[in-house]
Design a protein around this motif. Structure first.
Motif, PDB file in Angstrom:
ATOM      1  N   TYR A  88      34.046  46.744  37.392  1.00 53.05           N
ATOM      2  CA  TYR A  88      35.464  46.422  37.314  1.00 53.05           C
ATOM      3  C   TYR A  88      36.152  46.845  38.591  1.00 53.05           C
ATOM      4  O   TYR A  88      35.907  47.937  39.112  1.00 53.05           O
ATOM      5  N   ASP A  89      37.039  45.960  39.098  1.00 51.15           N
ATOM      6  CA  ASP A  89      37.793  46.304  40.296  1.00 51.15           C
ATOM      7  C   ASP A  89      39.079  47.032  39.903  1.00 51.15           C
ATOM      8  O   ASP A  89      39.328  47.272  38.717  1.00 51.15           O
ATOM      9  N   THR A  95      33.147  41.791  37.271  1.00 49.20           N
ATOM     10  CA  THR A  95      32.147  41.075  38.051  1.00 49.20           C
ATOM     11  C   THR A  95      30.767  41.438  37.504  1.00 49.20           C
ATOM     12  O   THR A  95      30.438  42.626  37.415  1.00 49.20           O
ATOM     13  N   GLY A 123      35.683  49.354  41.543  1.00 51.21           N
ATOM     14  CA  GLY A 123      37.009  49.478  42.144  1.00 51.21           C
ATOM     15  C   GLY A 123      37.943  50.415  41.402  1.00 51.21           C
ATOM     16  O   GLY A 123      38.913  50.890  41.970  1.00 51.21           O
ATOM     17  N   ARG A 124      37.689  50.673  40.162  1.00 51.23           N
ATOM     18  CA  ARG A 124      38.560  51.591  39.427  1.00 51.23           C
ATOM     19  C   ARG A 124      37.859  52.925  39.222  1.00 51.23           C
ATOM     20  O   ARG A 124      36.637  52.997  39.139  1.00 51.23           O
TER      21      ARG A 124
END
Length: 191
Positions: A88-89, A95, A123-124
């Motif tokens: 996860y972004d 993704t 990303g997180r």
């Protein structure tokens, strides 16, 4: 790290009929109790051994990958398949990581997911990685080793006979030593 069951086993390692035969019970008056004791006994054995007995779905959520090119270690075994790895972004967009980017060593005493070329950072900061997988010795009761199935029957019998609530200060009914003896060969040995 968190671990969540996404789909439980389709069957139990022993049937209500097998448990009733072991208990020498006739009739169906206590079938619901026997079924719940089977589930409780399976869960007890799985927790004690770090095993999934019958195929079941799980989700492992991580904040970050292990450092360097270290593999991800699974908290239970054996792992039959990894169905997806999702990153996860910062915006929460997912993704999927292609399966050629990792290798599964699912039958090891300590199953692991090995990076093929390194891990891509999420990303997180929290819960940025989700790994969906199937764990279990097999899909049917006959796949579970006979000593484990017998230990479950012994636990069902024990809890069937000792169902009274405990009062504070009263001695608890200990789980029979035979259960531990039957499970001993399947315990993970740590040095």
């Amino acid at each position: 790290m968190s671990l969540a069951l996404t789909s439980g086993p389709a069957v139990e390692p022993v049937t209500v009929s097998e448990a009733k035969a072991h208990l020498r019970l006739d009739g169906s008056a206590e079938d619901i109790l026997i079924a719940s004791l089977i589930v409780t006994s399976r869960l007890h054995v799985e927790a004690a051994l770090g095993l999934a007995l019958i195929t079941q779905g799980w989700r492992l959520t991580l904040d970050r990958w292990p450092p360097g090119r270290e593999p991800v270690r699974f908290p239970l075994r054996p792992i039959a398949a990894v169905t997806s790895v999702t990153l996860y972004d910062a915006n929460g967009d997912a993704t999927l990581i292609p399966s050629d980017r990792y290798l599964l060593d699912g039958q090891a005493l300590s199953p692991r997911l090995i990076p093929n070329g390194g891990w891509t950072a999420p990303g997180r900061a929290h819960a940025g990685i989700e790994i969906e997988f199937e764990a279990g010795i097999g899909a049917i009761a006959a796949d579970v080793p006979a000593p484990i199935r017998h230990a479950i029957l012994l636990l069902v019998a024990h809890w069937y006979e000792h169902r009274d609530p405990l009062e504070i200060g009263q001695a608890a009914a200990m789980i029979p030593a035979a259960v531990s003896d039957l499970l001993k060969p399947y315990r993970e040995v740590r040095l």
